[in-house]
Write a protein that holds these residues in place. Structure first.
Motif, PDB file in Angstrom:
ATOM      1  N   VAL A  33      13.838  55.970 -23.801  1.00 13.63           N
ATOM      2  CA  VAL A  33      14.065  56.606 -24.850  1.00 13.63           C
ATOM      3  C   VAL A  33      15.584  57.049 -24.979  1.00 13.63           C
ATOM      4  CG1 VAL A  33      13.773  58.773 -23.444  1.00 13.63           C
ATOM      5  CG2 VAL A  33      13.084  58.710 -26.112  1.00 13.63           C
ATOM      6  N   GLY A  34      16.222  57.412 -26.152  1.00 12.55           N
ATOM      7  CA  GLY A  34      17.500  57.788 -26.400  1.00 12.55           C
ATOM      8  C   GLY A  34      18.553  56.765 -26.440  1.00 12.55           C
ATOM      9  N   ASP A  35      19.573  57.444 -26.882  1.00 12.91           N
ATOM     10  CA  ASP A  35      20.892  56.492 -27.003  1.00 12.91           C
ATOM     11  C   ASP A  35      21.231  55.884 -25.623  1.00 12.91           C
ATOM     12  OD1 ASP A  35      20.541  57.805 -29.338  1.00 12.91           O
ATOM     13  OD2 ASP A  35      22.515  58.891 -29.182  1.00 12.91           O
ATOM     14  N   VAL A  36      21.876  54.821 -25.570  1.00 21.65           N
ATOM     15  CA  VAL A  36      22.644  54.365 -24.590  1.00 21.65           C
ATOM     16  C   VAL A  36      24.284  54.915 -24.800  1.00 21.65           C
ATOM     17  CG1 VAL A  36      23.524  52.075 -25.819  1.00 21.65           C
ATOM     18  CG2 VAL A  36      23.789  52.409 -23.248  1.00 21.65           C
ATOM     19  N   VAL A  37      24.636  55.737 -24.102  1.00 21.42           N
ATOM     20  CA  VAL A  37      26.050  56.464 -24.077  1.00 21.42           C
ATOM     21  C   VAL A  37      27.159  55.676 -23.130  1.00 21.42           C
ATOM     22  CG1 VAL A  37      27.104  58.600 -23.750  1.00 21.42           C
ATOM     23  CG2 VAL A  37      24.687  58.568 -24.549  1.00 21.42           C
ATOM     24  N   LEU A 159      16.320  67.053 -25.528  1.00 21.52           N
ATOM     25  CA  LEU A 159      15.077  66.526 -26.026  1.00 21.52           C
ATOM     26  C   LEU A 159      13.990  67.027 -25.225  1.00 21.52           C
ATOM     27  CD1 LEU A 159      14.543  64.100 -28.172  1.00 21.52           C
ATOM     28  CD2 LEU A 159      14.416  62.510 -26.096  1.00 21.52           C
ATOM     29  N   ASP A 160      14.062  67.291 -24.026  1.00 22.96           N
ATOM     30  CA  ASP A 160      12.873  68.090 -23.119  1.00 22.96           C
ATOM     31  C   ASP A 160      12.510  69.485 -23.953  1.00 22.96           C
ATOM     32  OD1 ASP A 160      11.498  67.816 -20.408  1.00 22.96           O
ATOM     33  OD2 ASP A 160      12.218  70.002 -20.687  1.00 22.96           O
ATOM     34  N   LYS A 161      13.416  70.202 -24.434  1.00 22.69           N
ATOM     35  CA  LYS A 161      13.165  71.490 -24.896  1.00 22.69           C
ATOM     36  C   LYS A 161      12.365  71.224 -26.319  1.00 22.69           C
ATOM     37  CE  LYS A 161      16.988  73.819 -23.148  1.00 22.69           C
ATOM     38  NZ  LYS A 161      18.452  74.252 -23.209  1.00 22.69           N
ATOM     39  N   ILE A 162      12.570  70.152 -26.861  1.00 23.67           N
ATOM     40  CA  ILE A 162      11.714  69.836 -28.230  1.00 23.67           C
ATOM     41  C   ILE A 162      10.449  69.009 -27.743  1.00 23.67           C
ATOM     42  CG2 ILE A 162      11.585  68.403 -30.371  1.00 23.67           C
ATOM     43  CD1 ILE A 162      14.936  68.524 -30.251  1.00 23.67           C
ATOM     44  N   TYR A 163      10.504  68.291 -26.799  1.00 23.74           N
ATOM     45  CA  TYR A 163       8.936  67.662 -26.357  1.00 23.74           C
ATOM     46  C   TYR A 163       8.990  67.816 -25.029  1.00 23.74           C
ATOM     47  CZ  TYR A 163       9.939  64.965 -30.778  1.00 23.74           C
ATOM     48  OH  TYR A 163      10.295  64.510 -32.016  1.00 23.74           O
ATOM     49  N   PRO A 164       8.563  69.086 -24.636  1.00 29.20           N
ATOM     50  CA  PRO A 164       8.497  69.378 -23.139  1.00 29.20           C
ATOM     51  C   PRO A 164       7.475  68.753 -22.458  1.00 29.20           C
ATOM     52  CG  PRO A 164       7.524  71.175 -24.578  1.00 29.20           C
ATOM     53  CD  PRO A 164       8.368  70.374 -25.426  1.00 29.20           C
ATOM     54  N   PHE A 166       6.782  65.755 -22.113  1.00 32.06           N
ATOM     55  CA  PHE A 166       7.334  64.258 -21.807  1.00 32.06           C
ATOM     56  C   PHE A 166       7.723  64.304 -20.506  1.00 32.06           C
ATOM     57  CE2 PHE A 166       6.350  63.071 -26.119  1.00 32.06           C
ATOM     58  CZ  PHE A 166       5.715  61.578 -25.875  1.00 32.06           C
ATOM     59  N   GLY A 167       8.720  65.510 -20.026  1.00 31.51           N
ATOM     60  CA  GLY A 167       9.424  65.754 -18.870  1.00 31.51           C
ATOM     61  C   GLY A 167      10.853  64.882 -18.720  1.00 31.51           C
ATOM     62  N   PHE A 168      11.342  64.889 -20.106  1.00 27.19           N
ATOM     63  CA  PHE A 168      12.835  64.390 -20.150  1.00 27.19           C
ATOM     64  C   PHE A 168      13.691  64.879 -19.171  1.00 27.19           C
ATOM     65  CE2 PHE A 168      10.957  63.107 -24.426  1.00 27.19           C
ATOM     66  CZ  PHE A 168      10.795  61.834 -23.945  1.00 27.19           C
ATOM     67  N   ALA A 169      13.760  65.998 -19.042  1.00 27.94           N
ATOM     68  CA  ALA A 169      14.857  66.651 -18.098  1.00 27.94           C
ATOM     69  C   ALA A 169      14.712  66.207 -16.773  1.00 27.94           C
ATOM     70  CB  ALA A 169      14.689  68.205 -18.412  1.00 27.94           C
ATOM     71  N   GLN A 170      13.434  65.822 -16.300  1.00 32.77           N
ATOM     72  CA  GLN A 170      13.280  65.289 -14.779  1.00 32.77           C
ATOM     73  C   GLN A 170      13.609  63.765 -14.804  1.00 32.77           C
ATOM     74  OE1 GLN A 170      10.702  67.618 -16.068  1.00 32.77           O
ATOM     75  NE2 GLN A 170      12.055  69.003 -14.875  1.00 32.77           N
ATOM     76  N   HIS A 171      12.784  62.984 -15.515  1.00 34.74           N
ATOM     77  CA  HIS A 171      13.354  61.676 -15.575  1.00 34.74           C
ATOM     78  C   HIS A 171      14.278  60.856 -16.395  1.00 34.74           C
ATOM     79  CE1 HIS A 171      10.905  61.186 -19.194  1.00 34.74           C
ATOM     80  NE2 HIS A 171       9.756  61.552 -18.585  1.00 34.74           N
ATOM     81  N   LYS A 172      14.780  61.663 -17.302  1.00 35.55           N
ATOM     82  CA  LYS A 172      15.885  61.290 -18.146  1.00 35.55           C
ATOM     83  C   LYS A 172      15.323  60.192 -19.192  1.00 35.55           C
ATOM     84  CE  LYS A 172      19.049  64.531 -16.408  1.00 35.55           C
ATOM     85  NZ  LYS A 172      17.758  65.275 -15.648  1.00 35.55           N
ATOM     86  N   GLY A 173      14.234  59.853 -19.113  1.00 31.41           N
ATOM     87  CA  GLY A 173      13.923  58.896 -20.282  1.00 31.41           C
ATOM     88  C   GLY A 173      13.594  57.554 -19.481  1.00 31.41           C
ATOM     89  N   TYR A 174      13.723  57.516 -18.202  1.00 33.66           N
ATOM     90  CA  TYR A 174      13.504  56.270 -17.336  1.00 33.66           C
ATOM     91  C   TYR A 174      11.993  55.905 -17.112  1.00 33.66           C
ATOM     92  CZ  TYR A 174      18.503  55.610 -16.434  1.00 33.66           C
ATOM     93  OH  TYR A 174      19.899  55.396 -16.303  1.00 33.66           O
ATOM     94  N   PRO A 175      11.763  54.778 -16.975  1.00 37.18           N
ATOM     95  CA  PRO A 175      10.259  54.474 -16.721  1.00 37.18           C
ATOM     96  C   PRO A 175       9.917  54.612 -15.608  1.00 37.18           C
ATOM     97  CG  PRO A 175      11.881  52.359 -16.372  1.00 37.18           C
ATOM     98  CD  PRO A 175      12.529  53.637 -16.947  1.00 37.18           C
ATOM     99  N   THR A 176       9.239  56.018 -15.387  1.00 38.39           N
ATOM    100  CA  THR A 176       8.815  56.551 -14.359  1.00 38.39           C
ATOM    101  C   THR A 176       7.156  56.457 -14.580  1.00 38.39           C
ATOM    102  OG1 THR A 176       8.888  58.672 -14.883  1.00 38.39           O
ATOM    103  CG2 THR A 176      10.812  57.827 -13.830  1.00 38.39           C
ATOM    104  N   LYS A 177       6.466  56.955 -13.414  1.00 33.72           N
ATOM    105  CA  LYS A 177       5.019  57.178 -13.572  1.00 33.72           C
ATOM    106  C   LYS A 177       4.882  58.204 -14.655  1.00 33.72           C
ATOM    107  CE  LYS A 177       3.315  55.236  -9.258  1.00 33.72           C
ATOM    108  NZ  LYS A 177       2.753  55.540  -7.751  1.00 33.72           N
ATOM    109  N   ALA A 178       5.539  59.205 -14.378  1.00 40.66           N
ATOM    110  CA  ALA A 178       5.286  60.556 -15.271  1.00 40.66           C
ATOM    111  C   ALA A 178       5.573  60.055 -16.584  1.00 40.66           C
ATOM    112  CB  ALA A 178       6.190  61.684 -14.729  1.00 40.66           C
ATOM    113  N   HIS A 179       6.492  59.431 -16.962  1.00 40.91           N
ATOM    114  CA  HIS A 179       6.748  59.158 -18.301  1.00 40.91           C
ATOM    115  C   HIS A 179       5.549  58.206 -18.853  1.00 40.91           C
ATOM    116  CE1 HIS A 179      10.512  57.830 -21.281  1.00 40.91           C
ATOM    117  NE2 HIS A 179       9.162  57.986 -21.864  1.00 40.91           N
TER     118      HIS A 179
END
Length: 206
Positions: A33-37, A159-164, A166-179
């Motif tokens: 998810v998200g941009d490549v920065v 993004l986590d604040k908009i879509y809490p 999904f847990g983006f604040a924790q995994h930062k969009g990486y492919p984790t089990k939680a994601h």
């Protein structure tokens, strides 16, 4: 500890004859998810910054402390990016190269040499050289890695604040089990990269 890091940074010899050297690095090739920065940084030799190394080897607290120091002391710095939609259109490698081009183009001072982390360089209007493990070996690239990492992490927290859910604040969009579990339960959002296999599967496209 610091001495070791400094010695590592000195292990790459910058080619002679260049005065304005930019370091470039990217963050976010692997997430779903998200941009490549990307970031480009030209350091000021008269204002050294202690503790520069690969952003992944620093604590979040240390990265956040170095972030404004790099911005204040650098001769020039710039952030580049490619959106999830651009990544889907181009592929992640080409999008990363374009984001690097955008970071270099955004510098207020044009460098005469650009050192890129990794083994590939984008097409640039000045000399460029790839440096494997450059974020550990070149101070300019280390600084770029820190700027890019902090910027992208902050965007994931927003993004986590908009879509809490999904847990983006924790995994930062990486492919984790939680994601994966969140995608299965809630589907995908506009910022998901639809060309990436786990997102394709969730959309029934694979």
């Amino acid at each position: 500890m610091t001495e070791k890091k400094d010695k590592v940074l000195e292990s790459f010899e910058i080619p002679a004859g260049y005065s304005l050297i930019a370091g470039v690095d990217e963050v976010g090739r692997g997430p779903l998810v998200g941009d490549v920065v990307t970031a480009a940084v030209i350091l000021d030799p008269n204002q050294p910054i202690a503790g520069l190394t690969d952003s992944k080897k620093l604590s979040e607290k240390k990265r956040l402390a170095l972030f404004p120091e790099i911005q204040q002391k650098a001769l020039a710095w710039s952030i580049g990016r490619c959106s999830a939609q651009e990544i889907d259109q181009l592929n992640i490698f080409q999008a990363t190269m374009l984001a690097m081009q955008r970071a270099v183009a955004g510098l207020a001072i044009q460098p005469d040499l650009v050192l890129i982390d990794g083994n590939k360089t984008p097409t640039l209007p000045m000399n460029a050289q790839a440096v494997v493990k450059g974020d550990l070996r070149v101070a300019q690239i280390s600084a770029a890695s820190i700027l890019a990492k902090v910027v992208r992490d902050q965007e994931m927290e927003m993004l986590d604040k908009i879509y809490p859910q999904f847990g983006f604040a924790q995994h930062k969009g990486y492919p984790t089990k939680a994601h994966f579990a969140a995608i299965e339960q809630y589907g995908v959002i506009d910022q998901h990269r639809r060309s990436f296999a786990p997102v394709k599967r969730a959309l029934g496209l694979q």
